[in-house]
Each structure stands twice: as C-alpha cells, then as structure tokens.
Enzyme design. Structure first.
Site, PDB file in Angstrom:
ATOM      1  N   LYS B  79      11.657  -8.296   1.145  1.00  0.00           N
ATOM      2  CA  LYS B  79      12.486  -7.382   3.366  1.00  0.00           C
ATOM      3  C   LYS B  79      12.945  -6.181   2.396  1.00  0.00           C
ATOM      4  CE  LYS B  79      15.564  -8.687   5.787  1.00  0.00           C
ATOM      5  NZ  LYS B  79      16.558  -9.648   6.980  1.00  0.00           N
ATOM      6  N   SER B 154      16.464 -10.806  11.913  1.00  0.00           N
ATOM      7  CA  SER B 154      16.086  -9.662  11.027  1.00  0.00           C
ATOM      8  C   SER B 154      14.728  -9.841  10.436  1.00  0.00           C
ATOM      9  CB  SER B 154      16.341  -8.789  10.807  1.00  0.00           C
ATOM     10  OG  SER B 154      17.439  -9.276  10.001  1.00  0.00           O
ATOM     11  N   SER B 178      19.205 -14.622  10.642  1.00  0.00           N
ATOM     12  CA  SER B 178      17.891 -13.513   9.757  1.00  0.00           C
ATOM     13  C   SER B 178      16.433 -14.046   9.016  1.00  0.00           C
ATOM     14  CB  SER B 178      18.167 -12.083   9.027  1.00  0.00           C
ATOM     15  OG  SER B 178      18.622 -12.137  10.479  1.00  0.00           O
TER      16      SER B 178
END
Lengths: 481, 509
Positions: B79, B154, B178
């Site tokens: 990420k 996210s 997330s």
C-alpha cells in the site's frame, strides 16, 4: 508617577538544554555549531512515517534536575503534542509533557530577602529548529533559512510559581537555578549560547489591593542583565498605564536590547490554541523506583551540601564557601588544592583574591581556570616554608599563569628567594637606620607604628625579598637596644 | 496452472526446493500485471526493475546455499502509505506528489529479509481515509469481481491486486477497517494484527493509536505466513510490543470442540444486508457443526464505537497531517506571507475527505471542546476495551459480518458522508480496543442493488480475538475458509481466469 504604590508579581519559565550526546527522540548528535542540517534524520525532520523513541539519558538528566530542585518525581508521566504551525517545527507539533510532567513542587532558596521560590513543574520536551531570517529582521526578510540541527535537542522546562516580587529576586532565582543545574551536570546553562532561555511573566497591581493584574509575558531575553532590565521596564510601563487609568493587555512582548524597551509581538485575533493531545506514538513514561534510586545515588554533590562541608568540616567562613561554590569547576579546583595538602583558608584566600581577580581582569570564565592546582599548591608551599614572601608570591602567581612555568622554576630563575640571612639583612638595616633618623627617633619615643615604615624601606631595598617578620625583630633590636 | 495462480505458501516451497526460480515467479506476475493492470488500476507504481533485482537476489541466495527466508520469491504489493527507500510514497495524495522516501519501513525490511519480492505500490484512499479507494487523487481502482464496483478501502489497491492475481500477497494498513473491509469486498483474507504486533515505523500515520499494518492473501495460510515475516518488537516504534512470533502458518488446524464464540448483538443489530446475514449464519452453523459453542452476547459500549472512532481518528489525523505544510517536501504553493503559503498548499494538496477529517479533528481538540469531544471519546474507548475484556473472559473469539453489505457501486460514496461512515461500524471497535481481527470470505451474497442480472459477490466474516491471540483467530479463519473452500476456489479461480477489463481506467499523473 507614583511607582512605589504598585507591586509586581513575577514568575519565570526557564528552558534548559540537556547535556546529552543525542537528541530527545532520535539518535542524531546534539553537537553545537556543526554545519546546518547535518545532524538530522527522518525522525527529527518530521518525515512521513517516522516515529519518536525517548532518550533515556535525557530522562536521567531531567530526573537529576528534579532531584536537585527538591521536586516530587512522578513515577508515571506522559508525553503530549502541542500543535502549532511554524517552519522550524517540522512535525507541526512539539512533543512535550502537558498533562503530567516529570516532576512537580520543587523550590529554590534565595537570600535577599531570604525567601523560598516555589517551582510548579519540571517537564521534558524537544527543541525546535532554528529560523535564520535574511537580514535578521523577520518583518522585512526576503527569505528565511532553516537549520534543523537543533530540532529535537532535549530540553527541560522549569516553571516557577509567581513568587518573585522584584527584578532582583528574579536574578537571584536564575543564578541559584543555574548553579544547581551546573553542579548536577544537567546542562551547561549558558544564556549566550541559548542552552538556557528565560521567559518572564510579570503582572502589576496597586499596592494593598487583592486584585491580581493581568500577566504579560516577555520573551527574547539573552542575559540576566536583560531579564532585570526588561522586568524593570515592564513594571514601569504597566504601573504608568494603571496610573493613567488604562488597562494592561494580556499579551506577549519582545525585549528590544538596543532600545531597552519591550514591544508587543504580532498577535492575530484570539490567543493561540495549541490543541494539546496525548502523544499516541509514545506510551506513558513509567519510571521504576529503583531507577530513581540509582539516579539519586549517582547524583553529583550540590552547592548546599558543598557549602555545608566547607563551613563545617573545613572551617571556612560562610562567605568563602558561597563564593567557591559559584561554579562546579571552581569548587573542584579548590577541593583539589585541599586534597593536595593546601591549608583550606589560605587556598580559599588565594583563589578568591588573586586568582579570581586575575580572571576578572582577563575576562576568563570558570571553565578555564588559568593555572593548575599543582602549581598553586607548590607556591603555597614555598610561601609557607618561608622561601618566598607574600609579596613575592603575588608576582610569582602572575608569572606562573603567564608562562606556565612552575613556581620553583620562576623563583630560581629570577632569584626571588626570601632573604633571611642575618648578616645580609644587618647591613641593609644599618643603611636604612642611618638614612631615616626621624622615624628612628619616633620608634625610640615609643611610636610603634613608625617601625612599619622602616620595614617597608628594607623591603624596598631588597626588592621585596626580605623576610618582613625577621626584619621587624632585627630593626627593633637595633634601635631600642 | 500459471505461476501467478499459486499461493505464497506454495511459491516459497517451490522456490526453496528449486522447482521454480524467484525470477520465473516474478516474470509470470509482471506479465499478469501488464495484461490486467490497465483496466484494474490497482498499482500507483510497479517497481519492475527493483523487483527483478530482489528476485535475482533470492535465486542467488538459494544457489549459494543460503537460507532465502520463509517468503522466498513471493511477490508482495505494498500500500502506498509505506516508505521504501528511493521510491515515491504518495499516500494517494497530491500533497506528496514527487516525494521520494529516504528510508524503508520496518515491516517491509523484515518481509524482504524473508525473501519477499516487492512488486509495486498500490492505490488507496487519500491518506488512507475512506472505504472505497475513490478518494485517491490519482485513480479509481476497480473491483475485479465487478468493474463497476469499488474494491473497498482504504487498502483497495492491495486487495484488488491480490484478488485479481496481480500479486500473491500484499500489505495494507487498517485504522478502522481498511484491511478487513476491502478483503471482504474482494473475496480475500485480510488481517488487522493486535496493536503493537507489527512495527508502524515507516507507515505514514493516519491515526497513530489505531493504525496497524497487516497482510492480505488469498487464503488464511498465506496471511499467517506473511504475518510471521513482519511481526516482532521494533525499537524504532515505541508502541511496538515484545511478543514471541509464532509459526502461525503451521498452527492452523485445530479442533474447534469446546471453543466458545460470541456474536455481539450490537453489531448484528446494525443494518446488515440479508444476503450478507445469510452467508454469516451459514458460516456460524458450519462452525457449530465442527464443535464450536456459539452464543449471542452483548457488549453495550459497542453502540458508541463509531462515534468515538470518528472523534479520535480525525483528532489524531489533524495533528499527524500538520507536517504537510509545504516547507520541506511534497507540494508547496507560494504565498505572500507564511500563512498564505500554508493555506494555499494545504487547500491544494488535500482532497475534500482529508480536509473534512482535519477540520473535524481540529474542532474536537479545540479549547473549550476538548472535554466534550476528545476526552469523552477517549473515555468511551476505555469502556469499549473493558467490554471486550469482559467478553473475552467468556469467549475465545467474537464474530460478526466483516461488512454490512457486499461491494457497492463506484460513485455511490460521494453522497452523505454520514452514510459511508456508518459502513465502518463492524470494524472500528477492534481498532479502538487494539485487538486482532480477521476478515475471511464466508460465502457470496446478491447485492441489494443488483437487479435481475446481478452477480453474487463475496462477503467476509470477521473474527475478533484476544490481544496477541492471532493464533486462535487464524485457526478459526482457517475453519471458516475450509467450509466454503470449494465454492470460493471455483468462483474466484473462474473470476481470475476470465478477468477481462476491456475499458482502461483513467489515471491522473
């Protein structure tokens, strides 16, 4: 203007840089004076993703300060974020201790008048970077350079209660505080280098009224002298305002050293809201009882303890003891002399008299006492055994300092050995007697004091090398017998 | 079977046994990426050259007789809110456009030391704030199960990459769900470890007391394996905790007899879609069949979890994001005076969701409001922790659906922020309590807005465990996984093989 009808209340906030090798929350060096932005890393420049790790050495020094100031240690304290935007604050917040400080309720005793100034809290925090404004004036600067070497250097903030009622008391408080921190090995506490920074809060109210005045904060004070001047100025300014029926505005003012006055800092609307927040990146600072005990055990001796030792064990007068504990180097110098066999009172006299006098004239600090204890003790030995006279000793001391030679070398090279040989002295005494019939007659008439003049003449003739005690006896014998 | 279809466990074993090389595994994935990525938009950057170097290093180690580590040759996507030295780290924000990081996050260092091959940085909601990956300033990532739907957020880029077979495993970060929510939306496994289990050093902070890095994988074993590689005390993170790293991947099979699982009624009381609810109950009955004792229970303070979360997280975020001021790095917009520079930089650099949360947090910490908001939320958090402590005296784990719905359509989220905040209700309490929580696929459900032609989409079951008891959480996840394995493998295998994303998605450079 009727200043005397007003009283002032002063509280001080003192920031002190701790003597650690590395920063508060990273391992960067704290060295002063390195090229800009060389002692930096992701943590102290606030790069995204970097995290703080507390420096245990800083905690230890903070504890020492707290112990030295008689404060109560909080075994559990915590870190908080103080949020505000400024270019030299890279994270947008300063890590400090807001809710629970490292220590609370300490004190400093001042002597004139004898008074205890309470210390409210002692807490750990990190320093900011340094903004260097082009042309030095923030309002007109074309650009500003940032140096983050100082950013993250460990600090303690020492907040006093508003217990001082004159600039002079504030000065004494600061001197005593500085002395304790120096002896405790916490900081070098130099205002000129910024390792000690003082902010003053002062409020003024008509004498005898219960209402407390609105406090005004004064910043940018770079010496004790500036503190005293700024407080005096501010007292008069506020007293005048009250006298004219105006109100004092609660604000922060800057001390202008050149103009010898204070001016308000630009304030935008309401007062700054720091939005304090418990620092989520750091757990509470929990101290083991045993760790505190260890710090206590390793605590260097503090001035009060040393003064007691000097007066009680070494028999020095209180005054001497106080002077010798103005600075840890000075007291170490004295201790070393005594350890090397010097008579305490004699050593004290020489240190406080000729040595400190010389240092004052040359503008030397206690960090650089200009001669070794070996040389001083050797010279005191020559003096005691009668090899040199007291007067010669004063000259020898200066020569030792200036040449770095030992006292024996100097005495030998310059032929300064005291003349005690009776034969040699007798011929000089005879000359002095025949050259000064008046004083001789006075002595014969019982005027004891005249003998001093004659001794002086003999000393002069021997360029100070004669043993004055011996001369005295011989003169009396010669004249009165 | 293509190499990109293998799991991490198999790849590591084959690479260590010299059946395949790390470079072959990587090339298979890079080819897959160039085929699928243009239509998926999972990667903000593919680190092709760096990955090739890393893979050849693994092969060289094996050739030299050295231990290549437990993740030998396993491709892993990261990420883009974690730092890798010498590469960009955008956090999905214009604010960090052009920023090159000078250091590497601890979790990534550890993973690389175990032989993992970092293939690229994945898309995310700006600064990890969101649950659809649509608030990224750069592109909208698609859900490989249905390109009109979001992959969740996210960590949507990481989840989509793993689900679509572009990466074997991936790292995400979880502040309020997330990792778990996108895992649920994309039919893969995602774990939020216990707070302190994995070092946060190098993870760009959203809300420091809630953030935790965690693994994504297509099965529980892969997630366990990646967790082994990244866990452990790190002296650079004061909140990391010294706890033994367990070989979780070898401790998954465990009899469920006598195991006690609670289902908090406060979570099921929320508006959960019927299909999701059905899949959840089917999984519960499987667990019960295997001998687990499942009971409804109550954790009253969970009712206030969302409120507490949406005060604490923005409050910490408002402080954490202060460093993006245009002074030292990233976007900097000139202004006449210092304040003008701050305003212009932050107004241009942050998107609307980030700005909204900064404002919320700033307000919650303001003088006069601190007690009513932040302090109250902090006290609520203590109550939530206490409720979990009490519940874990009785139960080994707590179960709930991972999300109230399956993946929603792209563009739906832009409406009322309150509606989308409500979607986090299942997941935020694990962050507030700091406990481990896993999302594991438990079946499929028809989206409520699907209409007649709509496809079924995967949904996840959430397993929350005692602090540092990832072992039990993973073992139960493994059991849930076993109960739906056939269906999952069949459907997801087909999804990946037939994945054809004709329409290229828009990217903002």
């Amino acid at each position: 203007m009727t200043e005397r009808a007003y009283d002032m209340t002063i509280g001080l906030e003192v920031h002190v840089e701790l003597l650690t090798g590395s920063k508060m929350f990273c391992r960067c060096s704290t060295r002063f004076g390195d090229p800009p932005n060389t002692n930096v890393c992701p943590v102290c420049t606030g790069l995204p993703g970097a995290l703080p790790v507390p420096n245990h050495e800083a905690v230890k020094l903070g504890l020492r300060a707290a112990l030295g100031l008689g404060a109560r240690i909080n075994l559990r304290s915590g870190f908080d974020r103080k949020n505000y935007f400024y270019p030299d604050l890279p994270k947008g917040y300063q890590i400090t201790q807001y809710r629970t400080p490292l220590a609370e309720d300490g004190f400093i005793e001042i002597s004139e008048p004898p008074k205890r100034i309470r210390i409210q809290r002692i807490h750990l925090e990190e320093d900011t970077g340094k903004s260097i404004h082009a042309g030095d004036d923030i309002t007109t600067a074309e650009y500003t350079l940032l140096d983050f070497n100082r950013c993250g250097v460990p600090l303690i903030e020492i907040v006093s209660e508003p217990d001082m009622s004159s600039p002079e008391e504030a000065r004494q408080y600061l001197e005593r505080l500085q002395r304790v921190l120096r002896f405790a090995g916490v900081s070098d506490v130099k205002m000129e280098e910024g390792s000690m920074r003082v902010d003053c809060n002062i409020s003024v109210k008509p004498r005898g009224t219960a209402v407390s005045g609105k406090p005004v904060e004064i910043k940018n004070l770079s010496s004790f002298r500036a503190v005293v001047r700024a407080l005096s100025y501010e007292f008069q300014r506020q007293a005048r305002l009250l006298e004219e029926g105006k109100t004092v505005v609660r604000e922060t003012r800057h001390w202008d050293e050149a103009k010898e006055s204070t001016y308000p800092l630009r304030t935008k609307g309401s007062s700054q809201d720091y939005r304090y927040l418990p620092e989520p990146d750091l757990p509470d600072l929990v101290l083991e009882e045993s760790f505190v005990e260890e710090v206590k055990r390793d605590m260097p001796r503090l001035p009060a303890e040393i003064v007691a030792y000097y007066t009680e064990k070494l028999g020095l007068p209180e005054y001497d003891a106080e002077v010798l504990t103005l600075d840890p180097n000075l007291s170490r110098f004295f201790d070393d002399c005594v350890e090397r066999g010097a008579d305490p009172k004699t050593a004290a006299n020489w240190i406080m008299g000729d040595i400190m006098g010389y240092m004052n004239r040359q503008g030397l600090t206690y960090e650089k006492i200009p001669l070794s204890t070996e040389n001083l003790v050797e010279m005191l030995g020559l003096l005691k055994s009668g090899v040199i006279s007291g007067k010669i000793a004063k000259d020898v001391l200066v020569k030792v300092i200036e040449t770095g030679k030992t006292p024996s070398e100097i005495v030998k090279e310059e032929g300064l050995t005291q003349v005690s040989d009776e034969g040699e002295l007798l011929s000089i005494i005879q000359e002095v007697i025949s050259a000064n019939p008046g004083p001789v007659q006075d002595v014969k008439n019982g005027k004891e004091k005249a003998i001093g003049f004659l001794v002086g003449q003999v000393m002069k003739a021997t360029r100070g090398r004669a043993n004055p005690a011996k001369v005295n006896i011989m003169l009396k014998e010669k004249i009165l017998s | 079977m293509e190499l990109w279809e293998l799991g991490a466990w198999d790849i590591a074993h084959k690479v260590r046994a010299k059946e395949v090389s790390a470079q072959e595994v990587l090339e298979s994935h890079l080819a897959r990426i160039s085929e699928i990525e243009p239509g998926l938009c999972a990667f903000l950057e593919v680190l092709e050259a760096e990955a090739r170097i890393a893979a050849s290093r693994v092969d060289a180690k094996i050739a030299g007789g050295e231990d290549p580590g437990i993740l030998a040759g396993v491709p892993c996507a990261i990420k883009d809110n974690m730092n890798i030295k010498g590469t960009a780290c955008t956090c999905g924000s214009k604010m960090l456009d052009g920023y090159i990081s000078p250091y590497t996050a601890t979790a990534i260092k550890r993973m690389s030391r175990e032989g993992a091959v970092v293939t690229g940085k994945t898309n995310l909601d700006e600064f990890a704030m969101g649950s659809s990956t649509e608030s990224s300033a750069y592109m909208v990532t698609r859900n490989p199960w249905d390109p009109d739907r979001v992959p969740g957020g996210s960590s949507g880029g990481s989840a989509a990459a793993v689900a679509a077979g572009l990466s074997t495993v991936a790292l995400g970060s979880d502040t309020g769900g997330s990792i778990r929510q996108p895992a649920s939306f994309t039919g893969i496994v995602g774990l939020k470890p216990t707070y302190g289990r994995v070092s946060r050093y190098g993870l760009v902070a959203f809300a420091s007391s809630l953030d935790q890095i965690g693994p994504f994988g297509r099965d529980v074993r892969d997630v366990a394996l990646l967790l082994e590689a990244i866990s452990g005390l790190d002296t650079a993170d004061s909140t990391s905790v010294e706890r033994p790293v367990v070989p979780w991947s070898k401790r998954l099979e465990r009899p469920l007899k006598g195991l006690r699982a609670g289902v908090p009624k406060e979570l099921l009381g929320l508006s959960v879609d019927d299909g999701v609810r059905d899949a959840f109950y089917r999984a519960l009955s499987h667990l019960a069949d295997m001998g687990a004792v499942i009971e409804e229970t109550s954790l009253p303070a969970l009712r206030y979890a969302l409120d507490a979360y949406y005060v604490i997280a923005p409050a910490e975020a408002s402080s954490n994001l202060s460093r993006f001021d245009g002074v030292r790095y990233g976007l900097s917009t000139r202004g006449k005076a210092l304040d003008d520079m701050y305003h212009a930089t932050r107004a241009q650099g942050f998107g609307p969701e980030v700005r909204r949360r900064i404002m919320l947090g700033t307000f919650a910490l303001s003088a006069g409001y601190y007690d009513a908001y932040y302090l109250r939320a902090a006290k609520t958090r203590t109550l939530i922790r206490r409720d979990f402590d009490e519940a874990f005296k009785v139960y080994d784990v707590l179960l709930s659906p991972a999300t109230p719905t399956v993946a929603f359509r792209a563009g739906e989220e832009s409406g009322d922020p309150m509606t989308k905040y409500l979607a986090d209700a299942m997941t935020v309490s694990a962050n507030l309590a700091g406990i481990p929580a896993l999302s594991v696929p438990c079946g499929f459900a028809r989206p409520s807005d699907a209409g007649l032609t709509g496809r079924d989409l995967p949904c996840g079951l959430q397993i929350m465990g005692k602090p540092f008891d990832e072992e039990t959480v993973l073992a139960i996840g493994y059991a849930v996984e076993a109960s739906v394995r056939e269906e999952m493998e069949e459907k997801s295998g087909r999804m990946r093989r037939n994945l054809l994303l004709s329409k290229e998605c828009e990217r903002v450079d």
